[in-house]
Design a protein around this motif. Structure first.
Motif, PDB file in Angstrom:
ATOM      1  N   LEU A 116       1.302  -1.409   0.090  1.00  0.00           N
ATOM      2  CA  LEU A 116      -0.176  -0.089  -0.249  1.00  0.00           C
ATOM      3  C   LEU A 116       1.030   1.386  -0.441  1.00  0.00           C
ATOM      4  O   LEU A 116       0.980   2.433  -0.573  1.00  0.00           O
ATOM      5  N   GLU A 117       2.481   1.129   0.640  1.00  0.00           N
ATOM      6  CA  GLU A 117       2.937   2.123   0.847  1.00  0.00           C
ATOM      7  C   GLU A 117       3.059   2.170  -0.795  1.00  0.00           C
ATOM      8  O   GLU A 117       3.636   3.539  -1.209  1.00  0.00           O
ATOM      9  N   ARG A 118       3.491   2.512  -1.455  1.00  0.00           N
ATOM     10  CA  ARG A 118       3.769   1.886  -3.094  1.00  0.00           C
ATOM     11  C   ARG A 118       2.780   2.658  -3.115  1.00  0.00           C
ATOM     12  O   ARG A 118       2.947   3.126  -4.119  1.00  0.00           O
ATOM     13  N   ALA A 119       1.594   2.207  -3.036  1.00  0.00           N
ATOM     14  CA  ALA A 119       0.529   2.619  -4.243  1.00  0.00           C
ATOM     15  C   ALA A 119       0.461   3.770  -3.492  1.00  0.00           C
ATOM     16  O   ALA A 119       0.109   5.040  -4.545  1.00  0.00           O
ATOM     17  N   ARG A 120       0.567   4.114  -2.625  1.00  0.00           N
ATOM     18  CA  ARG A 120       0.256   5.842  -2.198  1.00  0.00           C
ATOM     19  C   ARG A 120       1.264   6.794  -3.017  1.00  0.00           C
ATOM     20  O   ARG A 120       1.521   7.791  -3.098  1.00  0.00           O
ATOM     21  N   ALA A 121       2.482   5.790  -3.092  1.00  0.00           N
ATOM     22  CA  ALA A 121       3.766   6.822  -3.686  1.00  0.00           C
ATOM     23  C   ALA A 121       3.155   7.585  -5.021  1.00  0.00           C
ATOM     24  O   ALA A 121       4.000   8.671  -5.285  1.00  0.00           O
ATOM     25  N   ALA A 154      -8.710  -2.713   0.898  1.00  0.00           N
ATOM     26  CA  ALA A 154      -7.915  -1.003   1.669  1.00  0.00           C
ATOM     27  C   ALA A 154      -7.040  -0.416   0.833  1.00  0.00           C
ATOM     28  O   ALA A 154      -7.772   0.841   0.978  1.00  0.00           O
ATOM     29  N   ALA A 155      -7.006  -1.098  -0.150  1.00  0.00           N
ATOM     30  CA  ALA A 155      -6.841  -0.074  -1.538  1.00  0.00           C
ATOM     31  C   ALA A 155      -8.190   0.492  -2.094  1.00  0.00           C
ATOM     32  O   ALA A 155      -7.578   1.654  -2.043  1.00  0.00           O
ATOM     33  N   ARG A 156      -8.994   0.211  -2.290  1.00  0.00           N
ATOM     34  CA  ARG A 156     -10.543   0.782  -2.729  1.00  0.00           C
ATOM     35  C   ARG A 156     -10.668   1.616  -1.851  1.00  0.00           C
ATOM     36  O   ARG A 156     -11.071   3.114  -2.354  1.00  0.00           O
ATOM     37  N   ALA A 157     -10.450   1.629  -0.410  1.00  0.00           N
ATOM     38  CA  ALA A 157     -10.896   2.308   0.213  1.00  0.00           C
ATOM     39  C   ALA A 157     -10.164   3.662   0.034  1.00  0.00           C
ATOM     40  O   ALA A 157     -10.937   5.076   0.527  1.00  0.00           O
ATOM     41  N   GLU A 158      -8.220   3.743   0.159  1.00  0.00           N
ATOM     42  CA  GLU A 158      -7.894   4.577   0.044  1.00  0.00           C
ATOM     43  C   GLU A 158      -7.938   5.704  -0.807  1.00  0.00           C
ATOM     44  O   GLU A 158      -7.507   6.668  -0.850  1.00  0.00           O
ATOM     45  N   PHE A 159      -8.094   4.644  -1.877  1.00  0.00           N
ATOM     46  CA  PHE A 159      -7.875   4.969  -3.603  1.00  0.00           C
ATOM     47  C   PHE A 159      -9.175   5.542  -4.666  1.00  0.00           C
ATOM     48  O   PHE A 159      -9.625   4.553  -4.369  1.00  0.00           O
ATOM     49  N   VAL A 182     -11.430  -3.841  -8.085  1.00  0.00           N
ATOM     50  CA  VAL A 182     -10.604  -3.294  -8.508  1.00  0.00           C
ATOM     51  C   VAL A 182     -11.602  -3.165 -10.205  1.00  0.00           C
ATOM     52  O   VAL A 182     -12.715  -3.085 -10.361  1.00  0.00           O
ATOM     53  N   ASP A 183     -11.015  -2.428 -10.358  1.00  0.00           N
ATOM     54  CA  ASP A 183     -11.517  -1.674 -11.941  1.00  0.00           C
ATOM     55  C   ASP A 183     -11.211  -2.490 -13.286  1.00  0.00           C
ATOM     56  O   ASP A 183     -12.073  -2.363 -14.008  1.00  0.00           O
ATOM     57  N   MET A 184      -9.959  -3.146 -12.660  1.00  0.00           N
ATOM     58  CA  MET A 184      -9.877  -3.716 -14.196  1.00  0.00           C
ATOM     59  C   MET A 184      -8.786  -5.160 -13.973  1.00  0.00           C
ATOM     60  O   MET A 184      -7.962  -4.978 -13.224  1.00  0.00           O
TER      61      MET A 184
END
Length: 217
Positions: A116-121, A154-159, A182-184
């Motif tokens: 998730l931290e890489r995704a945030r960056a 968690a990613a969907r909730a954040e991004f 997920v979108d794709m």
């Protein structure tokens, strides 16, 4: 970030071990005809001239059909052929360099593995989509880290930006991924490893029935 075609649906990824060069263009056209919304050219062979020749043919076909072609891990190739964008992993250079080279309208995706931290960056840096996986065991990358459904949720909730899942995805195991937000669905073998590529793509395309956000904030 791009305002180019909407990032939702089947994301079909080529693999030179599954498709003969002579069949690549027809296979990609069949995937698009079956409903693929994005194509990624993934080719790890060292023959740069061959890869450029194939990528140019695919780019022409994708542009004619209004589907973006993303180049895997090769920013220079994406720039030379005028591809819609590039997908970068941990070892493929900075997102900022990709944006500077390809421009504001390019689609730039980032592999985030199970981080998730890489995704945030990536999102902070202006990525157009973030990819997590492998979500299931995969023969293409058997040693890949695993990204759980909990991480996808968690990613969907954040991004707000499009989220891509990759790794071992089939039409019959994709539902939990879509339910997680997920979108794709990024798919290699379950599209290009099938005898009827168009029908395989259509099975995935049929899974997408509701809208989701298009862009990162």
């Amino acid at each position: 970030m791009t305002d180019a075609p909407r990032l939702r649906g089947l994301y079909a990824i080529t693999d030179s071990t599954l498709i003969a060069d002579s069949a690549l263009l027809a296979s990609v056209e069949a995937a698009i005809d079956g409903g693929a919304r994005c194509i990624q050219y993934r080719d790890k062979r060292p023959d740069a001239a061959l890869r450029e020749h194939l990528a140019r043919a695919l780019n022409t076909a994708c542009q004619a059909r209004g589907v973006p072609l993303i180049i895997n891990d090769d920013l220079a190739l994406a720039a030379r052929i005028g591809a819609a964008g590039v997908h970068i992993g941990r070892e493929d250079g900075a997102l900022s360099a990709a944006r500077a080279t390809l421009g504001a309208r390019a689609i730039i995706g980032v592999s985030c593995y199970d981080e998730l931290e890489r995704a945030r960056a990536a999102v902070a840096g202006g990525a157009d989509y973030i990819a997590f996986g492998a979500v299931y065991p995969t023969a293409i990358k058997p040693q890949a880290v695993r990204a759980s459904l909990e991480l996808l949720r968690a990613a969907r909730a954040e991004f707000r930006c499009p989220i891509v899942a990759i790794g071992g995805i089939r039409a019959d195991n994709a539902a939990p991924l879509l339910a997680a937000g997920v979108d794709m669905l990024a798919v290699i073998s379950a599209v290009f490893g099938e005898p009827d590529v168009r029908a395989a793509a259509a099975r995935f395309a049929a899974l997408f029935t509701t809208p989701t956000p298009e862009h990162c904030p």
